[in-house]
Design an enzyme around this catalytic site. Structure first.
Site, mmCIF file in Angstrom:
data_model
loop_
_atom_site.group_PDB
_atom_site.id
_atom_site.type_symbol
_atom_site.label_atom_id
_atom_site.label_comp_id
_atom_site.label_asym_id
_atom_site.label_seq_id
_atom_site.Cartn_x
_atom_site.Cartn_y
_atom_site.Cartn_z
ATOM 1 N N GLY A 241 0.791 -1.226 0.000
ATOM 2 C CA GLY A 241 0.000 0.000 0.000
ATOM 3 C C GLY A 241 0.823 1.275 0.000
ATOM 4 O O GLY A 241 1.855 1.380 -0.666
ATOM 5 N N SER A 242 0.380 2.255 0.789
ATOM 6 C CA SER A 242 0.973 3.595 0.750
ATOM 7 C C SER A 242 2.418 3.652 1.225
ATOM 8 O O SER A 242 3.087 4.673 1.016
ATOM 9 C CB SER A 242 0.128 4.558 1.587
ATOM 10 O OG SER A 242 -1.139 4.733 0.998
ATOM 11 N N THR A 243 2.903 2.591 1.857
ATOM 12 C CA THR A 243 4.319 2.593 2.253
ATOM 13 C C THR A 243 5.246 2.572 1.039
ATOM 14 O O THR A 243 6.446 2.801 1.174
ATOM 15 C CB THR A 243 4.639 1.390 3.164
ATOM 16 O OG1 THR A 243 4.329 0.174 2.467
ATOM 17 C CG2 THR A 243 3.845 1.456 4.454
#
Length: 583
Positions: free
Chosen positions: A300-302
């Site tokens: 995801g956003s990582t």
């Protein structure tokens, strides 16, 4: 007439003498043949029936942490064995006892049922070897041997003991009853740990009892000790906080990894649930999984900091570049990518602070088609790490002959690929090491292995500074540490089910670096399926990062780098963001 001197008796006597002489000659010849011609053969046959050569078990090498604290040690034990064939060979007319009497005495001293023991001896009647009890303490072995049961002897073995118990179980692993590695480092380094057994020759009587030994013909060679990179001080700390988070948020599982960004050493690797390798009677298969290297998830956003890194490295963007995110969404046919609102025109730092899917997608689509994919691959996604841990998976980094715009967009913010906790920590360690990638290892290193520059140094430094803003004012506030500058990124990902994404099941993530001014450690926290009201990465994973990283920096005597005026930081646990993909 004179009588003849011949007597029948004398003729018969000559025949008897003749036969006796012939028989004696045959016997003498046979004795000569056996004593001289067949001497070596008969000697060997006799030794085969009375002389035995047994293996002497070698002490297994210890597994130690980086500071020499034992994680796996071998303790001497005794194993009781029996010779059923010798027992059943007892003759009541010649011997002072009977097989039944011996079995009765043995059952009494062992504290087992006579019928059960009788059945075991009956089943193995024709065999000369049978285990009675394995790996028991010396005092129990002496009690059994004191009974002097025919055909019952003892032999020395070693039993593995794990002082750290469940805290380091997934890294260290365990051995089976034959002292062979089954999981973790016990399995991965079996050839080095097991050593070389010796040989002992001894003489036994017809009942199988040892009369005397001839000494060690071949001494055993102990196994080699192995020092892991794990620091048990950090391991205990990470394990405690991760377990507490799983309990608090009623999560299914979790994992966390801490890396030394300069050497690539894994200083801590913990998982939930775990198991106690010293008591395997209640172990379930799922508990054996080292989730940090086996369980896959979409990061995801990582992954957004790496998309920003690719943009800066391309030369098409700089730290002042602005991306227009209006009207807050991006359509690809029937597919729509959304932000939590219309952020309008924002710079790259704000892209990370707001975790804008729209901006990240637009950036990726503006770059050469394989730019983001190439960087992901160079960082180690889609392939196993150098630790070569048993069962480790490489994850999935898809590649297409022709990329659809939606595929490029979703890849840019961490969907459509899968990774492990260790892979994500490895990638953040590269950012922390200013773009220089060193091999990740679970063995203690005196010097770092040869690496390579995969992100330009100035680009990595700029991205780390941008990630500081995420912790200062974005979704990562709960990752703040008093006295230290922290850089990081949150992620909250929908889990994939049988019919696609499950919109009520999540994975909470936080990946961070500290101290941000001169990075020393990188850490990733992954919490799978939290079931409470809190499920965002900033709510569930970031607080774990904060507590563990604070303890790790203090333990390693890393000096604070936060200016005096900013030491009072907010450790808000609640984060008011409601867009799952962005947060």
């Amino acid at each position: 007439m004179k009588e003849s001197s011949y007597r029948p008796e004398s003729g018969r006597l000559k025949w008897v003498y003749g036969i006796a002489i012939v028989l004696f000659a045959i016997a003498a010849s046979r004795l000569f043949y056996l004593a001289i011609v067949e001497k070596d053969f008969l000697k060997n046959q006799g030794e085969m029936r009375a002389v035995r050569t047994d293996s002497i078990p070698a002490t297994r090498g210890m597994i130690l942490d980086r500071r020499g604290e034992p994680l796996a040690v071998s303790t001497p034990t005794w194993t009781i064995i029996a010779n059923p064939k010798a027992l059943w060979a007892l003759d009541p007319t010649k011997d002072e006892t009977t097989p039944e009497a011996e079995i009765t005495r043995l059952a009494q001293v062992m504290g087992v049922g006579r019928a059960w023991l009788q059945e075991r001896f009956e089943t193995n009647r024709s065999r000369s070897f049978m285990y009675l009890r394995r790996q028991i303490p010396p005092h129990e072995a002496e009690q059994i041997m004191a009974a002097k049961v025919v055909g019952v002897t003892k032999t020395k073995e070693y039993k593995r003991f794990y002082p750290a118990g469940e805290v380091a179980a997934h890294v260290v692993g365990f051995t089976n009853i034959d002292d062979q590695g089954q999981e973790g480092f016990e399995l991965a380094y079996e050839p080095r740990l097991k050593g070389q057994p010796g040989e002992l020759t001894y003489l036994k009587d017809l009942k199988g009892n040892v009369i005397r030994t001839f000494g060690n013909e071949k001494p055993e060679q102990p196994g080699t000790n192995i020092n892991l990179s794990i620091d048990m001080r950090l391991q205990y700390l990470a394990y405690r906080e991760l377990k507490a988070a799983v309990t608090e948020h009623r999560a299914t599982s979790a994992s966390a990894v801490i890396l030394d960004v300069h050497t690539g050493e894994v200083l801590a690797m913990v998982n939930q649930p775990s198991y106690n390798p010293n008591d395997r009677s209640t172990i379930e298969y799922e508990q054996l999984r080292n989730r940090a290297v086996i369980d896959l998830f979409e990061p995801g956003s990582t992954m957004k900091p790496f998309t920003i890194s690719a943009a800066l490295a391309s030369g098409q963007y700089n730290t002042e570049s602005v991306i227009d995110t209006s009207p807050g969404y991006l359509r690809f046919g029937r597919r729509t990518i959304r932000d939590s609102g219309n952020y309008g025109e924002i710079n790259l730092e704000t892209v990370l602070v707001k975790s804008s899917n729209v901006a990240t997608s637009k950036i990726a689509l503006s770059l050469p088609q394989d730019s983001v994919w190439n960087l992901y691959y160079e960082l180690g996604f889609g392939r196993t790490t150098p630790v070569s841990f048993p069962g480790e998976v490489g994850g999935v980094l898809p590649i297409h002959p022709k990329w659809h715009p939606a595929e490029i967009a979703t890849l840019s913010y961490g969907y459509g690929l899968s990774a492990t906790t260790l892979q994500l920590a490895q990638a953040y360690a590269v950012l922390a090491n200013y773009g220089y990638k060193v091999p990740v290892t679970l063995l203690k290193q005196d010097v770092a292995g040869d690496g390579e520059q995969v992100i330009p140094r100035n680009v990595a430094k700029n991205v780390v500074e941008m990630m500081e803003a995420v912790v200062k004012s974005g979704s990562g506030k709960a990752a703040q540490i008093p006295g230290y500058r922290v850089a990081g990124k949150t992620g909250t990902v929908h889990k994939v089910g049988a019919n696609g994404y499950e919109y009520d099941q999540y994975i909470a993530l936080f990946a961070g670096i500290a101290p941000a001014s001169d990075p020393r450690l990188a850490m990733v926290v992954m919490v799978n399926d939290p079931k409470g009201r809190e499920y965002y990465g900033g709510e569930v994973a970031a607080p774990v990062f904060s507590r563990v990283m604070e303890g790790a920096l203090t333990t390693l005597n890393v000096p604070p780098d936060l200016p005096e005026g900013l030491r009072e930081v907010r450790l808000d646990k609640k984060v008011p963001y409601r867009v799952v993909q962005g947060r």
